[in-house]
Design an enzyme around this catalytic site. Structure first.
Site, PDB file in Angstrom:
ATOM      1  N   ILE A  14       0.808  -1.315   0.047  1.00 37.08           N
ATOM      2  CA  ILE A  14      -0.080   0.010  -0.020  1.00 37.08           C
ATOM      3  C   ILE A  14       0.878   1.108  -0.059  1.00 37.08           C
ATOM      4  O   ILE A  14       0.611   2.145  -0.753  1.00 37.08           O
ATOM      5  CB  ILE A  14      -0.947   0.197   1.223  1.00 37.08           C
ATOM      6  CG1 ILE A  14      -1.705  -1.213   1.175  1.00 37.08           C
ATOM      7  CG2 ILE A  14      -1.887   1.084   1.289  1.00 37.08           C
ATOM      8  CD1 ILE A  14      -3.303  -0.825   0.827  1.00 37.08           C
ATOM      9  N   ALA A  15       1.800   1.176   0.701  1.00 32.88           N
ATOM     10  CA  ALA A  15       2.806   2.575   0.855  1.00 32.88           C
ATOM     11  C   ALA A  15       3.349   2.666  -0.576  1.00 32.88           C
ATOM     12  O   ALA A  15       3.394   3.691  -0.992  1.00 32.88           O
ATOM     13  CB  ALA A  15       3.794   2.275   1.797  1.00 32.88           C
ATOM     14  N   SER A  35      11.131   2.898   7.898  1.00 29.75           N
ATOM     15  CA  SER A  35      10.863   1.256   7.802  1.00 29.75           C
ATOM     16  C   SER A  35      11.965   0.979   9.138  1.00 29.75           C
ATOM     17  O   SER A  35      13.059   1.378   9.144  1.00 29.75           O
ATOM     18  CB  SER A  35      11.208   0.798   6.949  1.00 29.75           C
ATOM     19  OG  SER A  35      11.260  -0.638   6.975  1.00 29.75           O
ATOM     20  N   ARG A  36      11.536  -0.323   9.555  1.00 25.41           N
ATOM     21  CA  ARG A  36      12.567  -0.735  10.796  1.00 25.41           C
ATOM     22  C   ARG A  36      13.562  -1.330  10.076  1.00 25.41           C
ATOM     23  O   ARG A  36      14.608  -1.850  10.925  1.00 25.41           O
ATOM     24  CB  ARG A  36      11.706  -1.412  11.685  1.00 25.41           C
ATOM     25  CG  ARG A  36      10.760  -0.852  12.794  1.00 25.41           C
ATOM     26  CD  ARG A  36      10.089  -1.692  13.628  1.00 25.41           C
ATOM     27  NE  ARG A  36       9.139  -2.493  12.797  1.00 25.41           N
ATOM     28  CZ  ARG A  36       8.134  -3.167  13.328  1.00 25.41           C
ATOM     29  NH1 ARG A  36       7.738  -3.118  14.628  1.00 25.41           N
ATOM     30  NH2 ARG A  36       7.149  -3.729  12.412  1.00 25.41           N
ATOM     31  N   TYR A  57      10.661   4.556  13.447  1.00 30.69           N
ATOM     32  CA  TYR A  57       9.565   5.212  13.056  1.00 30.69           C
ATOM     33  C   TYR A  57       9.592   6.570  13.950  1.00 30.69           C
ATOM     34  O   TYR A  57       9.059   7.602  13.523  1.00 30.69           O
ATOM     35  CB  TYR A  57       8.194   4.458  13.835  1.00 30.69           C
ATOM     36  CG  TYR A  57       8.227   3.069  12.770  1.00 30.69           C
ATOM     37  CD1 TYR A  57       8.660   2.887  11.612  1.00 30.69           C
ATOM     38  CD2 TYR A  57       7.263   2.114  13.444  1.00 30.69           C
ATOM     39  CE1 TYR A  57       8.262   1.743  10.695  1.00 30.69           C
ATOM     40  CE2 TYR A  57       7.164   0.945  12.750  1.00 30.69           C
ATOM     41  CZ  TYR A  57       7.399   0.767  11.415  1.00 30.69           C
ATOM     42  OH  TYR A  57       7.147  -0.405  10.734  1.00 30.69           O
ATOM     43  N   HIS A  78      -1.927   0.445  13.902  1.00 27.50           N
ATOM     44  CA  HIS A  78      -2.334   1.978  13.526  1.00 27.50           C
ATOM     45  C   HIS A  78      -2.538   2.876  14.678  1.00 27.50           C
ATOM     46  O   HIS A  78      -2.211   4.037  14.865  1.00 27.50           O
ATOM     47  CB  HIS A  78      -3.816   1.881  12.833  1.00 27.50           C
ATOM     48  CG  HIS A  78      -3.693   1.160  11.486  1.00 27.50           C
ATOM     49  ND1 HIS A  78      -4.779   0.976  10.635  1.00 27.50           N
ATOM     50  CD2 HIS A  78      -2.363   0.735  10.783  1.00 27.50           C
ATOM     51  CE1 HIS A  78      -4.173   0.680   9.404  1.00 27.50           C
ATOM     52  NE2 HIS A  78      -3.121   0.502   9.589  1.00 27.50           N
ATOM     53  N   LYS A  96      -6.874   2.689   6.179  1.00 28.87           N
ATOM     54  CA  LYS A  96      -7.786   1.983   6.666  1.00 28.87           C
ATOM     55  C   LYS A  96      -7.788   0.525   6.811  1.00 28.87           C
ATOM     56  O   LYS A  96      -6.877  -0.043   6.468  1.00 28.87           O
ATOM     57  CB  LYS A  96      -8.975   2.157   5.668  1.00 28.87           C
ATOM     58  CG  LYS A  96      -8.762   1.980   4.298  1.00 28.87           C
ATOM     59  CD  LYS A  96      -9.538   1.129   3.545  1.00 28.87           C
ATOM     60  CE  LYS A  96      -9.141  -0.278   3.549  1.00 28.87           C
ATOM     61  NZ  LYS A  96      -7.847  -0.672   3.115  1.00 28.87           N
ATOM     62  N   ARG A 164      -0.132 -11.419   6.578  1.00 32.48           N
ATOM     63  CA  ARG A 164      -0.788 -10.600   7.374  1.00 32.48           C
ATOM     64  C   ARG A 164      -2.281 -10.704   7.388  1.00 32.48           C
ATOM     65  O   ARG A 164      -2.821 -10.726   8.545  1.00 32.48           O
ATOM     66  CB  ARG A 164      -0.443  -9.077   6.811  1.00 32.48           C
ATOM     67  CG  ARG A 164      -1.458  -8.093   6.791  1.00 32.48           C
ATOM     68  CD  ARG A 164      -0.905  -6.761   6.169  1.00 32.48           C
ATOM     69  NE  ARG A 164      -1.532  -6.669   4.739  1.00 32.48           N
ATOM     70  CZ  ARG A 164      -2.811  -5.974   4.776  1.00 32.48           C
ATOM     71  NH1 ARG A 164      -3.406  -5.792   5.629  1.00 32.48           N
ATOM     72  NH2 ARG A 164      -3.143  -5.826   3.530  1.00 32.48           N
ATOM     73  N   ASP A 177     -10.020  -5.474   6.047  1.00 34.70           N
ATOM     74  CA  ASP A 177      -9.276  -5.116   4.878  1.00 34.70           C
ATOM     75  C   ASP A 177     -10.079  -4.766   3.615  1.00 34.70           C
ATOM     76  O   ASP A 177      -9.584  -3.829   3.243  1.00 34.70           O
ATOM     77  CB  ASP A 177      -8.158  -6.295   4.733  1.00 34.70           C
ATOM     78  CG  ASP A 177      -7.038  -5.887   3.701  1.00 34.70           C
ATOM     79  OD1 ASP A 177      -6.218  -5.466   4.746  1.00 34.70           O
ATOM     80  OD2 ASP A 177      -6.840  -6.062   2.672  1.00 34.70           O
TER      81      ASP A 177
END
Length: 347
Positions: A14-15, A35-36, A57, A78, A96, A164, A177
């Site tokens: 999505i990013a 990003s981690r 973050y 979120h 969302k 996920r 989702d």
């Protein structure tokens, strides 16, 4: 005011879609990504020409280089990340569903009000020109009185427990989702439903895989909706009224064409020639709101998000899908729910 400066948390699918469409937005500047994983952050920054790549973050959340942060990580994160952004005085566009449940969202909106920062759920389809056109046609009475909505959103994935969407720990399941989209469309037209019924298939990992929802309103309107992560759906949407209906192109949530079909058989199609998938429209909305100094978008209000989550909370309570750390969902008074119509099948 100078350009609104953006940062992105997360480097997943999505990013990437969001960053790819950002270049089509008429306003705003994409300055940072976090990003981690350093490799992910660097690769993402390079791919989209982003100046700052961060591996923490909180470096991004506290950075003076950005005004607004887009959160694109799995659903369960979120709440905490949006909260951290608000406390740091950053505006937020959070993917969302905004949070897992309504209680979490209420807390964040109260905090945003107190801290005076703009916050919006990234319901990007709300700003799609075809969706805006449909709403306009309904409001202008082009189909008479709107009476029903039929919509689906679903795709078939391999049932990998670590993915996920099949992972309860990450807030998996079809409803949050993809089910949120058809519910959004129905509630955009008719408001919060007065009745919610459902049939759902819950999988071995205790998340919902497939459901059919029937929403009803006291005024006599109905919505028949379907969501799935195990079957390929037609992903169509139709809004029907007393004098005709509106049909979206396939993949209605990002449609580039929409047709008004009248009772007399006449049809009128409108085509929207925009680049990309359409994430740029929510970017422009956020920029506009921030520059105007408002805390919520008049086109996707905090109340709209709360109403979406309320409907999904009710469905999940009924099908028995919950996520880590949310006992508050089950303290609601069960007497108000019509269980006798709902049968749930293990898949």
């Amino acid at each position: 005011m100078s350009e609104v400066r953006w940062g992105i948390i997360g480097t997943g699918t999505i990013a990437k879609a969001f960053a790819a469409d950002f270049r089509y937005a008429k306003t705003g500047e994409l300055r940072a990504v976090a990003s981690r994983d350093k490799g992910s952050a660097d690769a993402f920054a390079e791919q989209f020409g982003i100046e700052l790549a961060m591996v923490d973050y909180f470096s991004l959340i506290n950075s003076h280089e950005v005004d607004v942060i887009y959160i694109a990580v799995p659903h369960v994160f979120h709440f905490e990340l949006t909260k951290a952004c608000i406390l740091a005085g950053k505006h937020v566009l959070c993917e969302k569903p905004f949070t897992l449940n309504q209680a979490q969202a209420k807390e964040l909106f109260e905090l945003a009000q107190a801290k005076e920062v703009f916050v919006m759920e990234a319901m990007w389809s709300r700003f799609n020109p075809a969706v805006e056109q449909a709403l306009e046609w309904v409001e202008e009475g082009e189909i008479g009185n709107a009476q029903s909505v039929q919509a689906s959103f679903g795709f078939a994935l391999e049932q990998d427990p670590s993915h996920r969407l099949f992972n309860r720990e990450l807030g998996g399941g079809a409803l949050l989702d993809v089910g949120i989209y058809p519910i959004f469309l129905a509630q955009l037209i008719f408001g919060k439903p007065d009745f919610v019924q459902n049939q759902a298939v819950v999988g071995d990992t205790d998340v919902d895989l497939l459901e059919q929802l029937l929403l009803g309103w006291d005024g006599g309107q109905l919505a028949s909706l379907e969501a799935s992560i195990i079957t390929q759906q037609p992903n169509r949407a139709v809004i029907s009224g007393t004098h005709g209906y509106i049909e979206f192109d396939k993949e209605w949530y990002k449609a580039k064409a929409i047709t008004l079909c009248k009772q007399d058989g006449s049809e009128h199609t409108m085509t929207f020639d925009f680049q990309g998938v359409g994430y740029q429209f929510e970017v422009e909305e956020v920029n506009r709101c921030i520059q105007e100094g408002v805390l919520q978008s008049p086109n996707h209000l905090w109340e709209d998000t709360l109403n979406l989550l309320s409907t999904m909370d009710e469905i999940r309570q009924d099908i028995g899908v919950s996520y880590p750390g949310e006992p508050e969902l089950y303290e609601m008074d069960v007497e108000h729910h019509h269980h006798e119509h709902n049968h749930h099948h293990k898949h």
